[in-house]
Design an enzyme around this catalytic site. Structure first.
Site, PDB file in Angstrom:
ATOM      1  N   GLU A   1       0.913  -1.323   0.123  1.00  0.00           N
ATOM      2  CA  GLU A   1       0.091  -0.099   0.035  1.00  0.00           C
ATOM      3  C   GLU A   1       0.899   1.276   0.060  1.00  0.00           C
ATOM      4  O   GLU A   1       1.697   1.444   0.756  1.00  0.00           O
ATOM      5  CB  GLU A   1      -0.943   0.011   1.288  1.00  0.00           C
TER       6      GLU A   1
ATOM      7  N   CYS B   1      -2.059   8.476   4.311  1.00  0.00           N
ATOM      8  CA  CYS B   1      -2.005   8.237   3.168  1.00  0.00           C
ATOM      9  C   CYS B   1      -3.535   8.359   2.132  1.00  0.00           C
ATOM     10  O   CYS B   1      -3.438   8.831   1.122  1.00  0.00           O
ATOM     11  CB  CYS B   1      -1.437   6.635   2.782  1.00  0.00           C
TER      12      CYS B   1
END
Length: 544
Positions: free
Chosen positions: A293, A327
């Site tokens: 990720e 994020c």
């Protein structure tokens, strides 16, 4: 020999403590903060049964008070990476063969220790080490990490129960075994929960792990490692080391027993990992699992039918909670012309009320960014936006001061160019860029939202018009792995919103779901014929 199918039912999400005035939890957390700040700890690496100290020490500082020393940790070298790999492989067979209930209960005990004995210490460690306010640290290092442990045990139970059909005379079954080799876990600074989940999700499946956290997350990572040890994790199953990334990669990606990497971090680093692994394929016993990720340039698209107050709340929380160092943080917003002025006015007014400072003052909404490197990068974007020829202007915030800590005011940049640099590039800080579009050109802005950024992690649509909601949901299907309707694009909860994105944002293997665990398992199908055939001839061969 064991008998019985041991199954772990779906747990409830860990309740979030609110730390309200006069509450017991607020007093307990403040006491933990005071205690940790008064101590200076020396953090070892954990390799096999050993707590490894080296002469090469690095200091740990709160980002909001960088002159204060929390302690030191021992930095390792290539030799320590090799020792960690060897310790993992030595522990592998015994760990892989441990019964499921004995494996599972280690992680359930760790979750209980986090929820009770170590809760305030872990929250305080995250606040000091990563400069999170009390609420952000609570939902991360307590609730989310507890949920990862408990839900993953349940999800793995679900996987183990999935079996093929059997027909008359044939018995079929599937065995789910760990990968052949060791798994590398590389975790980021911004979430203690990610730091805990990356190694434990793989270990829970019977794998052995070499875990390297970001240097700026060592303070909370070492506490979680101690909790795992107290919960009964055997030596060598997870090995915690602090080394530079290139040193780690050189040893791990050239090892024949490298079986997979569980990564959260930058897209550039992940791309380099993928390339290196591909070039080294001939060295490995099997195809490594590559799970990552990475970055995000997350959007909030506002329709002309949106409620301006909903928009302002979503943008302020989505962009500036934890200083935009998520994020999933909102970093680009598209405002329709009919309500843009009202939204901007209210947002600027609210930002004037938003306090910034140390985590020890619970009235501060915003704290410091993680380190000087991050501070300098974010400041450059803000300075460039102030230039006359930039095509952009700073309409709120923008002050940067690293005298005491790495403080950057929540900053709003307005641009007339939907492809302006801060609309496209990941900044990873408290900077939101807004673009005002013609309220009657919603279809056009959908195309711009979709093609502005290489990332596809999170995004949101805010609208009261259901046709607009459905259109955006369909048109932006590939633009965000986590899509939010009338909400900010942050705050995924384990078991509720499995997290991950595609495109340049990663492999979309959805942390906090059953999907992620499949990546750390290798299945073997076993067919047993109860009454074997004794003649090779099939009936079709006969003519009479």
């Amino acid at each position: 020999m064991q008998f019985g199918d041991f199954y772990y039912p779906l747990p409830a999400n860990e309740p979030v403590l609110q730390y309200a005035p006069g509450s017991k939890e607020k007093a307990a957390l403040k006491a933990a903060l005071k205690q940790l700040k008064s101590e200076k700890i020396e953090v070892p690496m954990y390799i096999g049964a050993d707590e490894v100290h080296t002469a090469n020490k690095s200091t740990m500082h709160p980002p909001h008070q960088h002159k204060h020393v929390l302690g030191t940790y021992s930095e390792g070298d290539a030799g320590h990476v090799k020792k960690a790999i060897n310790a993992a492989l030595k522990a592998k067979d015994k760990w892989a063969n441990l019964s499921w209930e004995n494996r599972a209960n280690i992680f359930l005990k760790a979750a209980d220790l986090l929820a009770t004995k170590y809760r305030f210490q872990m929250v305080a460690a995250t606040m000091h080490g990563q400069s999170k306010n009390a609420y952000q640290a609570e939902i991360d290092s307590a609730c989310e990490l507890i949920d990862f442990l408990r839900f993953n045990v349940h999800f793995l139970s679900e996987i183990y129960r999935q079996q093929p059909i059997s027909v008359a005379g044939i018995q079929n079954r599937v065995e789910y075994r760990p990968l052949e080799g060791f798994v590398l876990a590389v975790s980021p600074f911004n979430f203690t929960a990610i730091g805990g989940n990356l190694p434990t999700s793989a270990a829970m499946c019977g794998n052995v792990v070499v875990w390297k956290p970001a240097h700026t997350q060592v303070y909370s990572a070492q506490l979680f490692m101690r909790i795992l040890k107290e919960a009964g994790l055997p030596n060598g199953v997870i090995n915690l080391i602090y080394v530079d990334g290139p040193v780690l990669g050189e040893e791990c990606f050239n090892h024949p027993d490298f079986a997979g990497v569980h990564f959260t971090g930058s897209t550039g680093v992940f791309n380099h990992m993928w390339k290196t692994i591909g070039e080294n394929m001939s060295k490995y016993k099997s195809y490594p699992r590559i799970v990552g990720e990475t970055g995000g340039k997350d959007f909030v698209l506002i329709h002309k039918s949106a409620n301006p107050d909903v928009v302002v709340a979503a943008l302020l929380r989505g962009a500036f909670e934890y200083q935009g160092q998520k994020c999933s943080a909102a970093s680009r917003a598209y405002l329709p012309s009919n309500i843009a002025t009202e939204i901007k006015k209210k947002m600027v007014a609210e930002l004037k009320e938003m306090k910034m400072g140390s985590v020890e003052d619970f009235t501060n909404f915003v704290n410091a960014v993680i380190d000087e490197k991050s501070f300098d990068k974010i400041e450059r974007y803000i300075k460039n936006a102030r230039k006359r020829d930039s095509g952009a202007k700073v309409i709120a915030g923008g002050k940067c001061d690293k005298t005491e800590g790495y403080f950057i005011e929540p900053t709003v940049i307005e641009t007339t160019d939907p492809y302006y640099v801060t609309m496209c590039e990941e900044i990873f800080g408290p900077v939101l860029t807004i673009y005002v579009y013609d309220e009657n050109k919603f279809d056009d802005i959908l195309k711009i939202v979709d093609n502005t950024s290489p990332y596809a992690l999170t995004g949101a649509i805010i609208a009261q018009d259901r046709y607009a909601v459905e259109l955006a949901t369909n048109k932006l299907r590939n633009s965000a792995g986590n899509f939010y309707i009338n909400d900010k694009p942050t705050g995924a909860v384990v078991g509720q919103q499995p997290f991950g994105g595609a495109r340049a944002s990663g492999t979309n293997d959805k942390a906090g779901s059953i999907l992620n665990l499949y990546r750390w398992l290798s299945a073997r199908t076993v067919k047993e014929v109860l009454t074997p055939v004794t003649d090779y001839r099939y009936p079709f061969l006969q003519e009479k």
